[in-house]
Structure formats: C-alpha cells, structure tokens
Design a protein around this motif. Sequence first.
Motif, PDB file in Angstrom:
ATOM      1  N   THR A   1       2.406   8.102   5.727  1.00  0.00           N
ATOM      2  CA  THR A   1       2.230   8.406   4.311  1.00  0.00           C
ATOM      3  C   THR A   1       3.287   7.752   3.422  1.00  0.00           C
ATOM      4  O   THR A   1       2.988   7.365   2.299  1.00  0.00           O
ATOM      5  CB  THR A   1       2.207   9.923   4.069  1.00  0.00           C
ATOM      6  N   ALA A   2       4.497   7.601   3.932  1.00  0.00           N
ATOM      7  CA  ALA A   2       5.553   6.957   3.143  1.00  0.00           C
ATOM      8  C   ALA A   2       5.203   5.485   2.886  1.00  0.00           C
ATOM      9  O   ALA A   2       5.371   4.973   1.776  1.00  0.00           O
ATOM     10  CB  ALA A   2       6.905   7.071   3.844  1.00  0.00           C
ATOM     11  N   SER A   3       4.686   4.821   3.899  1.00  0.00           N
ATOM     12  CA  SER A   3       4.292   3.418   3.752  1.00  0.00           C
ATOM     13  C   SER A   3       3.118   3.296   2.790  1.00  0.00           C
ATOM     14  O   SER A   3       3.112   2.427   1.906  1.00  0.00           O
ATOM     15  CB  SER A   3       3.921   2.832   5.113  1.00  0.00           C
ATOM     16  N   LEU A   4       2.125   4.154   2.945  1.00  0.00           N
ATOM     17  CA  LEU A   4       0.975   4.127   2.040  1.00  0.00           C
ATOM     18  C   LEU A   4       1.408   4.340   0.594  1.00  0.00           C
ATOM     19  O   LEU A   4       0.937   3.655  -0.317  1.00  0.00           O
ATOM     20  CB  LEU A   4      -0.049   5.185   2.441  1.00  0.00           C
ATOM     21  N   ARG A   5       2.310   5.258   0.381  1.00  0.00           N
ATOM     22  CA  ARG A   5       2.798   5.541  -0.977  1.00  0.00           C
ATOM     23  C   ARG A   5       3.580   4.345  -1.517  1.00  0.00           C
ATOM     24  O   ARG A   5       3.449   3.984  -2.696  1.00  0.00           O
ATOM     25  CB  ARG A   5       3.674   6.796  -0.974  1.00  0.00           C
ATOM     26  N   ALA A   6       4.392   3.704  -0.693  1.00  0.00           N
ATOM     27  CA  ALA A   6       5.156   2.533  -1.132  1.00  0.00           C
ATOM     28  C   ALA A   6       4.212   1.407  -1.556  1.00  0.00           C
ATOM     29  O   ALA A   6       4.434   0.757  -2.586  1.00  0.00           O
ATOM     30  CB  ALA A   6       6.097   2.056  -0.024  1.00  0.00           C
ATOM     31  N   PHE A   7       3.153   1.171  -0.774  1.00  0.00           N
ATOM     32  CA  PHE A   7       2.179   0.147  -1.150  1.00  0.00           C
ATOM     33  C   PHE A   7       1.485   0.516  -2.460  1.00  0.00           C
ATOM     34  O   PHE A   7       1.298  -0.333  -3.335  1.00  0.00           O
ATOM     35  CB  PHE A   7       1.140  -0.067  -0.041  1.00  0.00           C
ATOM     36  N   GLU A   8       1.126   1.784  -2.604  1.00  0.00           N
ATOM     37  CA  GLU A   8       0.479   2.237  -3.840  1.00  0.00           C
ATOM     38  C   GLU A   8       1.386   2.015  -5.046  1.00  0.00           C
ATOM     39  O   GLU A   8       0.952   1.492  -6.069  1.00  0.00           O
ATOM     40  CB  GLU A   8       0.119   3.721  -3.710  1.00  0.00           C
ATOM     41  N   LYS A   9       2.639   2.387  -4.908  1.00  0.00           N
ATOM     42  CA  LYS A   9       3.595   2.211  -6.013  1.00  0.00           C
ATOM     43  C   LYS A   9       3.872   0.733  -6.296  1.00  0.00           C
ATOM     44  O   LYS A   9       4.271   0.382  -7.407  1.00  0.00           O
ATOM     45  CB  LYS A   9       4.889   2.964  -5.703  1.00  0.00           C
ATOM     46  N   ALA A  10       3.621  -0.130  -5.314  1.00  0.00           N
ATOM     47  CA  ALA A  10       3.814  -1.571  -5.490  1.00  0.00           C
ATOM     48  C   ALA A  10       2.550  -2.246  -6.025  1.00  0.00           C
ATOM     49  O   ALA A  10       2.477  -3.468  -6.095  1.00  0.00           O
ATOM     50  CB  ALA A  10       4.230  -2.212  -4.160  1.00  0.00           C
ATOM     51  N   GLY A  11       1.549  -1.447  -6.399  1.00  0.00           N
ATOM     52  CA  GLY A  11       0.361  -1.995  -7.034  1.00  0.00           C
ATOM     53  C   GLY A  11      -0.837  -2.220  -6.136  1.00  0.00           C
ATOM     54  O   GLY A  11      -1.836  -2.794  -6.565  1.00  0.00           O
ATOM     55  N   PHE A  12      -0.769  -1.771  -4.883  1.00  0.00           N
ATOM     56  CA  PHE A  12      -1.890  -1.920  -3.967  1.00  0.00           C
ATOM     57  C   PHE A  12      -2.839  -0.737  -4.126  1.00  0.00           C
ATOM     58  O   PHE A  12      -2.416   0.356  -4.494  1.00  0.00           O
ATOM     59  CB  PHE A  12      -1.396  -1.960  -2.512  1.00  0.00           C
ATOM     60  N   ARG A  13      -4.111  -0.974  -3.812  1.00  0.00           N
ATOM     61  CA  ARG A  13      -5.083   0.122  -3.792  1.00  0.00           C
ATOM     62  C   ARG A  13      -5.786   0.115  -2.438  1.00  0.00           C
ATOM     63  O   ARG A  13      -5.995  -0.940  -1.831  1.00  0.00           O
ATOM     64  CB  ARG A  13      -6.087  -0.001  -4.935  1.00  0.00           C
ATOM     65  N   LYS A  14      -6.151   1.286  -1.973  1.00  0.00           N
ATOM     66  CA  LYS A  14      -6.830   1.403  -0.690  1.00  0.00           C
ATOM     67  C   LYS A  14      -8.266   0.936  -0.832  1.00  0.00           C
ATOM     68  O   LYS A  14      -8.992   1.379  -1.717  1.00  0.00           O
ATOM     69  CB  LYS A  14      -6.782   2.853  -0.210  1.00  0.00           C
ATOM     70  N   VAL A  15      -8.661   0.015   0.044  1.00  0.00           N
ATOM     71  CA  VAL A  15     -10.014  -0.532   0.027  1.00  0.00           C
ATOM     72  C   VAL A  15     -10.901   0.222   1.012  1.00  0.00           C
ATOM     73  O   VAL A  15     -12.018   0.607   0.694  1.00  0.00           O
ATOM     74  CB  VAL A  15      -9.999  -2.048   0.365  1.00  0.00           C
ATOM     75  N   ARG A  16     -10.394   0.418   2.228  1.00  0.00           N
ATOM     76  CA  ARG A  16     -11.130   1.143   3.263  1.00  0.00           C
ATOM     77  C   ARG A  16     -10.214   1.427   4.436  1.00  0.00           C
ATOM     78  O   ARG A  16      -9.063   1.018   4.440  1.00  0.00           O
ATOM     79  CB  ARG A  16     -12.356   0.363   3.724  1.00  0.00           C
ATOM     80  N   GLU A  17     -10.730   2.122   5.421  1.00  0.00           N
ATOM     81  CA  GLU A  17     -10.002   2.374   6.661  1.00  0.00           C
ATOM     82  C   GLU A  17     -10.666   1.585   7.784  1.00  0.00           C
ATOM     83  O   GLU A  17     -11.861   1.308   7.735  1.00  0.00           O
ATOM     84  CB  GLU A  17      -9.984   3.866   6.989  1.00  0.00           C
ATOM     85  N   LEU A  18      -9.862   1.206   8.780  1.00  0.00           N
ATOM     86  CA  LEU A  18     -10.374   0.436   9.910  1.00  0.00           C
ATOM     87  C   LEU A  18      -9.551   0.726  11.151  1.00  0.00           C
ATOM     88  O   LEU A  18      -8.395   1.137  11.059  1.00  0.00           O
ATOM     89  CB  LEU A  18     -10.339  -1.065   9.604  1.00  0.00           C
ATOM     90  N   VAL A  19     -10.159   0.534  12.302  1.00  0.00           N
ATOM     91  CA  VAL A  19      -9.444   0.673  13.567  1.00  0.00           C
ATOM     92  C   VAL A  19      -8.913  -0.710  13.933  1.00  0.00           C
ATOM     93  O   VAL A  19      -9.671  -1.670  14.023  1.00  0.00           O
ATOM     94  CB  VAL A  19     -10.350   1.223  14.677  1.00  0.00           C
ATOM     95  N   ASP A  20      -7.609  -0.792  14.118  1.00  0.00           N
ATOM     96  CA  ASP A  20      -6.977  -2.058  14.492  1.00  0.00           C
ATOM     97  C   ASP A  20      -7.280  -2.323  15.967  1.00  0.00           C
ATOM     98  O   ASP A  20      -6.926  -1.520  16.825  1.00  0.00           O
ATOM     99  CB  ASP A  20      -5.469  -1.968  14.263  1.00  0.00           C
ATOM    100  N   PRO A  21      -7.929  -3.450  16.271  1.00  0.00           N
ATOM    101  CA  PRO A  21      -8.266  -3.720  17.673  1.00  0.00           C
ATOM    102  C   PRO A  21      -7.047  -3.947  18.567  1.00  0.00           C
ATOM    103  O   PRO A  21      -7.133  -3.779  19.778  1.00  0.00           O
ATOM    104  CB  PRO A  21      -9.131  -4.985  17.602  1.00  0.00           C
TER     105      PRO A  21
END
Length: 74
Positions: free
Chosen positions: A40-60
């Motif tokens: 959640t800390a990483s997600l929040r940092a990206f959000e505060k840096a101007g990123f928006r969530k597009v979707r979720e995916l499983v990393d192969p």
Amino acid sequence: EEAQTGRGLGTEMISRFVEEVVFARPETIACTADPDVTNTASLRAFEKAGFRKVRELVDPEDGELHALVKRERD
C-alpha cells in the motif's frame, strides 16, 4: 532505512525519475509500473506521483497480483 519511511521520499524519487529520465525523450507519452497490490505504501507513492491504477494483473514471473499504474505526460 526504517526512519525514512512515510516522509515522501518514494514519491519524490518516482516523480523525479519519470520527469528527468522517462519523459526526457519527447516522444515518450506515458510511463507504467506494476507494484504489488499488497504494498500500500508503494501504491500510494505512485498515486501521489501522478500515476493512476489501470487494472490488476498476475505477474507471470512471481505469480503475485500486481497493479498496473500509468502516468501520462502532462
């Protein structure tokens, strides 16, 4: 360093990297990343840096659920 968490350093580092490195090329119109959805800390940092969530995916590579986040050039 544990003492440095929660001080906005991650957001600042992400923002500067995107602005100074990724968008240094004028033809680059967007930047994506895939942080782990449980970080959640990483997600929040990206959000505060101007990123928006597009979707979720499983990393192969690791089999874990990640969020695809995107920031477009201003």
